[in-house]
Design an enzyme around this catalytic site. Structure first.
Site, mmCIF file in Angstrom:
data_model
loop_
_atom_site.group_PDB
_atom_site.id
_atom_site.type_symbol
_atom_site.label_atom_id
_atom_site.label_comp_id
_atom_site.label_asym_id
_atom_site.label_seq_id
_atom_site.Cartn_x
_atom_site.Cartn_y
_atom_site.Cartn_z
ATOM 1 N N HIS A 163 -1.448 -8.175 -2.079
ATOM 2 C CA HIS A 163 -1.316 -9.607 -1.806
ATOM 3 C C HIS A 163 -1.233 -9.919 -0.308
ATOM 4 O O HIS A 163 -1.511 -11.057 0.111
ATOM 5 C CB HIS A 163 -0.074 -10.156 -2.511
ATOM 6 C CG HIS A 163 -0.128 -11.621 -2.819
ATOM 7 N ND1 HIS A 163 -0.914 -12.509 -2.111
ATOM 8 C CD2 HIS A 163 0.520 -12.375 -3.762
ATOM 9 C CE1 HIS A 163 -0.754 -13.733 -2.600
ATOM 10 N NE2 HIS A 163 0.099 -13.675 -3.589
ATOM 11 N N ASP A 373 -19.369 -16.660 -11.367
ATOM 12 C CA ASP A 373 -20.467 -16.304 -12.267
ATOM 13 C C ASP A 373 -21.194 -15.070 -11.722
ATOM 14 O O ASP A 373 -21.908 -15.152 -10.717
ATOM 15 C CB ASP A 373 -21.428 -17.487 -12.381
ATOM 16 C CG ASP A 373 -22.644 -17.199 -13.260
ATOM 17 O OD1 ASP A 373 -22.732 -16.084 -13.818
ATOM 18 O OD2 ASP A 373 -23.517 -18.078 -13.359
#
Length: 447
Positions: A163, A373
Site C-alpha cells: 500500500h 476491461d
C-alpha cells in the site's frame, strides 16, 4: 448471507514478471504521505470476469501476463524493491526484479460463486495465494497477481499491493494500463507520473493543523470478528436524505450512508457515554487541491481527517449531528492540511493512524475497479477483497458501488464486528431506516 463454497484450484509455480524492455536502475523516494506507518501493509483487491464470445480463443493468463510485462516499462518502480533509509524513509530501488505472478485453474464456474459478488469472499484464499516469503514491506515484491481461469470461460484477477506504493486510484491506473496493453494499445492513455516530492514534508517541517486521526494505535483485544456487508438501496438513501433538514439534503449518498453506519455502530458497541470517538473518512485529494496534483500521479494522494465527538452525544443525537461532523471533517482536506500531515510524519517518526475509538471508512465507489476491461468486458465485481484491514480488525469499512436495474445508485458498506455486536448493529440499521421512513410520512402528512 454468503456460504462457503468448496472447489479446487491448481496453481503453477509463482514466477517473476519483469518489464518487457530495459528500464532505469535508480532510486526513487516515496512521499511522506506514502511511507507512513499506517500504509505499511499489503492490501488485496479482486475482479471477476465472465466469458466473452469475442475473446473465446484467447487465454486470459497469457494475455494478461504479456500485458503486465509491457505495463511495467512505464510503471517500472512497481518492478523494484523498497529499501528503508535514515528516519525510516522508504525508497524504491528500481532494479527490474519484477512482480510475482501466479497462473491458476479452478474447477468452478462464475455462477457457482454466488449471485452476489461482494466481500466477504469465503473462498478468497483459493483465488489469491498467500506466499509468506513475498508478504513483507521492505525488500519484497511490490505486487502479487493471481489470474485464475474458471471452467465457464471466465476468470478472476486478484492482486495484493504494497500500500505504500499506491492508493486505490493509483492501483486502478496501473490496472487500466495493463488492460490497454491487453487490448492491443501501444501505450497507456494516461502516462504515469512519479513526482512524489509534491506530497513530501516542507523544510523545515511544521505541523499547522490538528490531526485527531493519529494517536493510540494499540491493537484491539477483540480478534473474533464477523464480516458482513450491508446494502443501502436507492430507496433507503432517499428516505434518509428526505428525513434530513434542507441544508443537508445535498449530501452525497456516501456521506449519508457512512454517517448512519457510524451512529448505528456506536450505539451497538455500548460504549461509555463520555468516551471520545471519531470517524475518519479517507479523502482523495487529487482534484481538491490548488494547484492540482497532475493527472497520472499514482502514489497515495489521500488524507484521513477525523470527526470527533462523545459516544453519548452521537448515540442520542439525530443523524443530522453525525452528518454535520462528517462534512466538517472532510472540508479540512486542504493543501495546508496535506502538508501538515507530511510534516507530522517527519517530525514524529511516521506514526500510525489511530485505531482506538475511531472508525475509518474508505470510499471506493468511484475508484473504477469494476470498469477495467482486459478484453473480456467490464468486471462483474471489482474492488476490495476483504471487508476491512486484517491488521486492525473492526476499524475499517469499505464503501462499494451499487446500482439497481433502473440505474439508480446506492451504497454497499462492509463491516467487521464481534458477533454479539453485529446482531445489535443489524437491528440498529434496520431501525434507522424504519425511523427515516416514519419521519418522512409524518413530515409529508403535515404539509
Amino acid at each position: 448471507m454468503q456460504t462457503t463454497i468448496n472447489f479446487n484450484v491448481v496453481r503453477k509455480n509463482p514466477e517473476l514478471i519483469a518489464p518487457s524492455k530495459p528500464t532505469p536502475h535508480e532510486f526513487k523516494a516515496l512521499s511522506d504521505i506514502d511511507d507512513q506507518e499506517g500504509l505499511r501493509f499489503q492490501i488485496p483487491a479482486i475482479q471477476f470476469y465472465r466469458r466473452s464470445l469475442s475473446s473465446k480463443e484467447k487465454d486470459p493468463v497469457k494475455v494478461i501476463r504479456d500485458a503486465i510485462a509491457k505495463a511495467l516499462v512505464p510503471y517500472y518502480p512497481f518492478a523494484g524493491r523498497l529499501r528503508e533509509h535514515a528516519n525510516r524513509k522508504l525508497v524504491v530501488e528500481c532494479n527490474g526484479e519484477g512482480i510475482v505472478f501466479i497462473e491458476a485453474d479452478a474447477d468452478v464456474s462464475l455462477h457457482q460463486l454466488g449471485d452476489s459478488l461482494y466481500p466477504p469472499f469465503p473462498y478468497l484464499e483459493n483465488l489469491l495465494h498467500h506466499l509468506p516469503a513475498t508478504a513483507g514491506i521492505i525488500n519484497s515484491p511490490l505486487l502479487l497477481i493471481q489470474v485464475t481461469r474458471l471452467k465457464c470461460g471466465g476468470f478472476v484477477f486478484a492482486t495484493r499491493l504494497n500500500h505504500t506504493m499506491s492508493d486505490a486510484a493509483g492501483l486502478v491506473q496501473f490496472m487500466s494500463a495493463v488492460s490497454e496493453f491487453a487490448r492491443g494499445h501501444a501505450s497507456p492513455s494516461i502516462q504515469p507520473i512519479w513526482e512524489r516530492h509534491l506530497l513530501s514534508a516542507r523544510n523545515p517541517p511544521v505541523v499547522t493543523c490538528t490531526h485527531h486521526e493519529y494517536g493510540d494505535s494499540t491493537p484491539s483485544d477483540e480478534i473474533n470478528m464477523v464480516d458482513r456487508s450491508f446494502l443501502f438501496t436507492p430507496v433507503d438513501i432517499s428516505a434518509l436524505r428526505r428525513s434530513l433538514p434542507p441544508h443537508l439534503r445535498d449530501c452525497s449518498s456516501f456521506d449519508i450512508a457512512t454517517a448512519c453506519t457510524w451512529r448505528c455502530r456506536t450505539i451497538s458497541l455500548s460504549l461509555n457515554p463520555e468516551e471520545e470517538i471519531g470517524l475518519s473518512c479517507i479523502v482523495n485529494v487529487r482534484k481538491r487541491l490548488n494547484p492540482l496534483i497532475p493527472e497520472g500521479y499514482y502514489g497515495n494522494a489521500m488524507v484521513y481527517p477525523a470527526a470527533v465527538t462523545s459516544a453519548g452525544r452521537l448515540s442520542t443525537s439525530p443523524l443530522q449531528h453525525a452528518l454535520e461532523l462528517l462534512r466538517n471533517a472532510k472540508s479540512q482536506a486542504t493543501w495546508e492540511y496535506v502538508k501538515s500531515v507530511a510534516d507530522l510524519m517527519v517530525m514524529r517518526g511516521r506514526p500510525c493512524l489511530k485505531t482506538r475509538g475511531i472508525y475509518l471508512v474508505s470510499d471506493v465507489t468511484r475508484a473504477g475497479f469494476g470498469e477495467v476491461d482486459y478484453g473480456w468486458g467490464t468486471a462483474e465485481y471489482g474492488g476490495p477483497a476483504l471487508c476491512g484491514i486484517d491488521l486492525v480488525p473492526g476499524v475499517v469499512s469499505f464503501a462499494l458501488p451499487y446500482m439497481n436495474a433502473k440505474g439508480e445508485k446506492g451504497i454497499r458498506l462492509t463491516m467487521s464486528l464481534p458477533p454479539n455486536v453485529m446482531d445489535k448493529f443489524i437491528n440498529q440499521v434496520q431501525k434507522a431506516l424504519v425511523d427515516a421512513r416514519k419521519s418522512l410520512v409524518i413530515r409529508e402528512s403535515a404539509l
